[in-house]
Design a protein around this motif. Structure first.
Motif, PDB file in Angstrom:
ATOM      1  N   ALA A   1     -30.500  -1.615  45.442  1.00 18.40           N
ATOM      2  CA  ALA A   1     -31.237  -2.062  47.024  1.00 18.40           C
ATOM      3  C   ALA A   1     -32.396  -2.535  47.032  1.00 18.40           C
ATOM      4  O   ALA A   1     -32.736  -3.332  47.841  1.00 18.40           O
ATOM      5  N   ARG A   2     -33.346  -2.006  46.689  1.00 19.49           N
ATOM      6  CA  ARG A   2     -34.717  -2.001  45.653  1.00 19.49           C
ATOM      7  C   ARG A   2     -34.845  -3.610  45.552  1.00 19.49           C
ATOM      8  O   ARG A   2     -35.688  -3.927  45.923  1.00 19.49           O
ATOM      9  N   VAL A   3     -34.286  -4.457  44.829  1.00 20.27           N
ATOM     10  CA  VAL A   3     -33.909  -5.411  44.703  1.00 20.27           C
ATOM     11  C   VAL A   3     -33.371  -6.305  46.134  1.00 20.27           C
ATOM     12  O   VAL A   3     -34.691  -7.293  45.741  1.00 20.27           O
ATOM     13  N   LEU A   4     -32.942  -5.849  46.353  1.00 23.65           N
ATOM     14  CA  LEU A   4     -32.659  -6.673  47.929  1.00 23.65           C
ATOM     15  C   LEU A   4     -33.621  -6.721  48.415  1.00 23.65           C
ATOM     16  O   LEU A   4     -33.960  -7.254  49.161  1.00 23.65           O
ATOM     17  N   VAL A   5     -34.331  -5.503  48.731  1.00 23.66           N
ATOM     18  CA  VAL A   5     -35.169  -4.865  49.667  1.00 23.66           C
ATOM     19  C   VAL A   5     -36.740  -5.877  48.916  1.00 23.66           C
ATOM     20  O   VAL A   5     -37.450  -6.517  50.137  1.00 23.66           O
ATOM     21  N   SER A   6     -36.508  -5.707  48.220  1.00 22.63           N
ATOM     22  CA  SER A   6     -37.628  -6.661  47.284  1.00 22.63           C
ATOM     23  C   SER A   6     -37.970  -8.226  47.687  1.00 22.63           C
ATOM     24  O   SER A   6     -38.969  -9.146  47.685  1.00 22.63           O
ATOM     25  N   SER A   7     -36.309  -8.885  47.668  1.00 24.82           N
ATOM     26  CA  SER A   7     -36.801 -10.575  47.874  1.00 24.82           C
ATOM     27  C   SER A   7     -36.568 -10.331  49.421  1.00 24.82           C
ATOM     28  O   SER A   7     -36.085 -12.036  49.653  1.00 24.82           O
ATOM     29  N   GLY A   8     -37.065  -9.568  50.766  1.00 28.43           N
ATOM     30  CA  GLY A   8     -36.694  -9.985  52.033  1.00 28.43           C
ATOM     31  C   GLY A   8     -35.406  -9.001  53.018  1.00 28.43           C
ATOM     32  O   GLY A   8     -35.219  -9.228  54.078  1.00 28.43           O
ATOM     33  N   TYR A   9     -34.799  -8.757  52.140  1.00 26.29           N
ATOM     34  CA  TYR A   9     -33.896  -7.893  53.290  1.00 26.29           C
ATOM     35  C   TYR A   9     -34.193  -6.322  53.533  1.00 26.29           C
ATOM     36  O   TYR A   9     -34.560  -6.137  52.983  1.00 26.29           O
ATOM     37  N   HIS A  10     -33.273  -6.332  54.601  1.00 28.04           N
ATOM     38  CA  HIS A  10     -34.058  -4.658  55.171  1.00 28.04           C
ATOM     39  C   HIS A  10     -33.247  -4.374  54.732  1.00 28.04           C
ATOM     40  O   HIS A  10     -31.926  -4.165  55.415  1.00 28.04           O
ATOM     41  N   LEU A  11     -33.174  -2.836  54.325  1.00 27.74           N
ATOM     42  CA  LEU A  11     -31.884  -2.026  54.253  1.00 27.74           C
ATOM     43  C   LEU A  11     -31.639  -1.045  55.808  1.00 27.74           C
ATOM     44  O   LEU A  11     -32.460  -0.416  56.124  1.00 27.74           O
ATOM     45  N   THR A  12     -30.423  -1.748  56.212  1.00 31.65           N
ATOM     46  CA  THR A  12     -30.424  -1.036  58.583  1.00 31.65           C
ATOM     47  C   THR A  12     -29.894   0.517  58.485  1.00 31.65           C
ATOM     48  O   THR A  12     -31.001   1.713  59.017  1.00 31.65           O
ATOM     49  N   TRP A  13     -28.753   0.088  57.657  1.00 36.47           N
ATOM     50  CA  TRP A  13     -28.046   2.045  57.730  1.00 36.47           C
ATOM     51  C   TRP A  13     -27.766   1.900  56.500  1.00 36.47           C
ATOM     52  O   TRP A  13     -27.454   1.737  55.811  1.00 36.47           O
ATOM     53  N   VAL A  14     -27.437   3.649  56.036  1.00 32.72           N
ATOM     54  CA  VAL A  14     -26.437   4.005  55.127  1.00 32.72           C
ATOM     55  C   VAL A  14     -25.506   4.865  56.039  1.00 32.72           C
ATOM     56  O   VAL A  14     -25.641   6.004  56.605  1.00 32.72           O
ATOM     57  N   GLN A  15     -24.064   4.452  55.240  1.00 35.47           N
ATOM     58  CA  GLN A  15     -23.574   5.716  56.205  1.00 35.47           C
ATOM     59  C   GLN A  15     -22.820   6.643  54.500  1.00 35.47           C
ATOM     60  O   GLN A  15     -22.215   5.200  54.021  1.00 35.47           O
ATOM     61  N   VAL A  16     -22.362   8.057  54.665  1.00 40.79           N
ATOM     62  CA  VAL A  16     -21.535   8.124  53.891  1.00 40.79           C
ATOM     63  C   VAL A  16     -20.104   8.448  53.838  1.00 40.79           C
ATOM     64  O   VAL A  16     -19.738   8.952  54.465  1.00 40.79           O
ATOM     65  N   VAL A  17     -19.744   8.097  52.938  1.00 45.70           N
ATOM     66  CA  VAL A  17     -17.867   8.741  53.269  1.00 45.70           C
ATOM     67  C   VAL A  17     -17.675   9.573  51.538  1.00 45.70           C
ATOM     68  O   VAL A  17     -18.288   9.949  50.478  1.00 45.70           O
ATOM     69  N   ASP A  18     -17.459  10.752  52.148  1.00 42.25           N
ATOM     70  CA  ASP A  18     -16.975  11.949  51.082  1.00 42.25           C
ATOM     71  C   ASP A  18     -14.899  11.777  51.010  1.00 42.25           C
ATOM     72  O   ASP A  18     -14.631  12.489  51.832  1.00 42.25           O
ATOM     73  N   GLN A  19     -14.202  11.332  49.969  1.00 40.52           N
ATOM     74  CA  GLN A  19     -12.866  10.976  50.316  1.00 40.52           C
ATOM     75  C   GLN A  19     -12.410  11.676  48.964  1.00 40.52           C
ATOM     76  O   GLN A  19     -11.009  11.882  48.579  1.00 40.52           O
ATOM     77  N   PHE A  20     -13.821  12.027  48.323  1.00 40.51           N
ATOM     78  CA  PHE A  20     -13.594  13.238  46.888  1.00 40.51           C
ATOM     79  C   PHE A  20     -13.614  14.787  47.552  1.00 40.51           C
ATOM     80  O   PHE A  20     -14.853  14.932  46.825  1.00 40.51           O
ATOM     81  N   ARG A  21     -13.013  14.862  48.742  1.00 34.36           N
ATOM     82  CA  ARG A  21     -13.438  16.621  48.838  1.00 34.36           C
ATOM     83  C   ARG A  21     -13.905  17.533  47.773  1.00 34.36           C
ATOM     84  O   ARG A  21     -12.638  17.310  46.634  1.00 34.36           O
ATOM     85  N   TRP A  22     -14.968  18.329  48.055  1.00 33.34           N
ATOM     86  CA  TRP A  22     -14.202  19.293  47.023  1.00 33.34           C
ATOM     87  C   TRP A  22     -15.364  19.025  45.398  1.00 33.34           C
ATOM     88  O   TRP A  22     -14.922  19.672  44.320  1.00 33.34           O
ATOM     89  N   SER A  23     -15.291  17.636  45.436  1.00 32.55           N
ATOM     90  CA  SER A  23     -16.359  17.552  43.897  1.00 32.55           C
ATOM     91  C   SER A  23     -17.768  16.499  44.623  1.00 32.55           C
ATOM     92  O   SER A  23     -18.053  16.889  45.671  1.00 32.55           O
ATOM     93  N   SER A  24     -17.593  16.495  43.195  1.00 33.28           N
ATOM     94  CA  SER A  24     -19.490  15.763  43.214  1.00 33.28           C
ATOM     95  C   SER A  24     -19.768  14.346  43.308  1.00 33.28           C
ATOM     96  O   SER A  24     -20.409  13.826  43.791  1.00 33.28           O
ATOM     97  N   HIS A  25     -18.309  13.652  43.430  1.00 32.52           N
ATOM     98  CA  HIS A  25     -18.703  12.428  44.100  1.00 32.52           C
ATOM     99  C   HIS A  25     -19.176  12.374  45.396  1.00 32.52           C
ATOM    100  O   HIS A  25     -18.404  13.059  46.552  1.00 32.52           O
ATOM    101  N   ILE A  26     -19.939  10.960  45.738  1.00 32.29           N
ATOM    102  CA  ILE A  26     -20.072  10.662  46.752  1.00 32.29           C
ATOM    103  C   ILE A  26     -19.496   8.782  46.971  1.00 32.29           C
ATOM    104  O   ILE A  26     -19.995   8.332  45.551  1.00 32.29           O
ATOM    105  N   GLU A  27     -19.735   8.620  47.991  1.00 34.78           N
ATOM    106  CA  GLU A  27     -18.673   7.315  48.271  1.00 34.78           C
ATOM    107  C   GLU A  27     -20.216   6.697  49.503  1.00 34.78           C
ATOM    108  O   GLU A  27     -20.789   7.513  50.280  1.00 34.78           O
TER     109      GLU A  27
END
Length: 408
Positions: A372-398
């Motif tokens: 993301a830092r590479v994209l933002v440095s090139s002129g992109y805007h990081l508009t929003w982030v949606q977190v998704v947890d399909q690995f319930r009860w684990s440390s995994h994050i999407e």
């Protein structure tokens, strides 16, 4: 020697971390715990002062099974912790973005799991490994997986009886499909005539949709279909699949919101068409994937479906040969869904392009933030982030993140 510690935070693998650092499994921030220190690991952990976020694990296998790390924590705590990990990873790269919250898959919805199976003196046993061990724990009442997956446990045991060596262990991937269980086993004996017959008999006895042995299809009794948008797809044995239908739907909804009414979309690391096929309802899609069998499955699904716009499949190693800016200029939006390592080479090419919109799907907040830092440095805007947890009860994050050349 028993020592006492105060848990300060959770590490990225879900263990409690005390000063030292000392790592204590199944603990929570703010708890006072005691145990036997072995190096940096606390064993035989006893909770002296419990956290208000501590709950009774919903699964009776929680203490012995290593499949879940966080059943002892409240849902609210886990949701806040996972969102904080994403926010911290982004901030560490000097970035900021609204975190929309988290979509968590319900219990008993995992449609795919990898279990271990081993022969025993009396037959065989199958399940998940105990935490930090090669000991197999049987899980007949697992609260994580879809109940339709549990009949796969005796299948794995039967496969071990006929095809595992005395000292070896089978790795058996079980997947719920539209037409029954899809089973793919690795780590067994080399196939010969008698073994193939025995394996085919297992497939028949348990009414399997498909059985593969070290990627070789032994029996296909019903098409092992997954539904992506308007298309039915038969993924190759053991192919990547989003863990839960609810998680997949959440990822897809965010991707569709980001690309909007884009008429031409490139889907990078497309797999079997999780995003390409639904997006083809309104856009032409170039689906790029390094695995030829996945692209073949995607293409066949598209050709059999009705009402979809054109999908062109391309087999290409995007780590070695990313699409370059000249190739990207014909598209209105890109979908990027790389493995945990991220997509450094492809992101560098996207940064040099003039593509307007990028939907970045990630299963690793750290490599996502780096890209993301590479994209933002090139002129992109990081508009929003949606977190998704399909690995319930684990440390995994999407997560899914929206990037745009236009700030609005």
């Amino acid at each position: 020697m028993v020592t006492q510690h105060e848990i300060l935070r959770l590490g990225h693998q879900g263990d409690g971390v005390a000063a030292g650092p000392v790592y204590a499994p199944a603990t929570l921030p703010g708890e006072t715990v005691s145990g036997t220190l072995s190096g940096s690991q606390l064993t035989e952990v006893r909770i002296e002062t419990p956290s208000a976020d501590r709950v009774q694990p919903p699964c009776r296998h929680a203490k012995s099974c290593g499949g879940c790390q966080l059943q002892h924590a409240s849902d609210a705590f886990v949701s806040a912790w996972k969102q904080e990990i994403v926010a911290t990873a982004i901030e560490a790269q000097g970035l900021a973005a609204p975190i929309r919250g988290i979509v968590t898959s319900p219990a008993q919805t995992r449609r795919r799991a990898v279990v271990s199976a081993r022969r025993t003196k009396k037959g065989a046993m199958a399940g998940f490994h105990a935490r930090g061990s090669d000991v197999i724990i049987q899980i007949p009442d697992c609260q994580l997986v879809d109940p339709k997956l549990l009949p796969g446990l005796p299948v794995a045991e039967a496969l071990a009886v006929v095809g595992a060596s005395r000292k070896g262990e089978l790795s058996v991937t079980l997947t719920v499909t539209e037409n029954g269980l899809d089973v793919a086993a690795t780590g067994g004996k080399p196939t010969d005539g008698p073994l193939e017959i025995a394996l085919a008999q297992v497939a028949e006895r348990f009414d399997l949709a498909r059985l593969a042995w070290d990627a070789e299809v032994i029996a296909k009794r019903q098409p092992p279909v997954q539904r992506f948008g308007a298309a039915n797809v038969e993924p190759p044995p053991g192919a990547f699949l989003q863990a839960t239908p609810e998680g997949e739907a959440a990822l897809l909804a965010s991707v569709q919101e980001i690309v909007g009414d884009a008429a031409r979309i490139v889907d990078l690391f497309a797999g079997c068409g999780t995003f390409s096929l639904p997006l083809a309802a309104s856009a032409e899609v170039l689906a790029v994937e390094g695995d030829a069998e996945m692209i073949k499955a995607l293409d066949q699904g598209w050709r059999r479906a009705q009402g979809l716009k054109k999908i062109t499949g391309a087999v290409r190693d995007l780590f070695r040969r990313p699409l370059v800016p000249d190739e990207l200029r014909k598209f209105d939006a890109a979908v990027l869904d790389p493995p945990r390592a991220g997509a450094e080479a492809q992101v560098a090419a996207l940064a040099d392009s003039r593509l307007d919109l990028i939907a970045y799907v990630s299963c690793n907040p750290v490599t996502f933030a780096r890209d993301a830092r590479v994209l933002v440095s090139s002129g992109y805007h990081l508009t929003w982030v949606q977190v998704v947890d399909q690995f319930r009860w684990s440390s995994h994050i999407e997560l899914v993140a929206a990037f745009s050349r236009n700030e609005a």
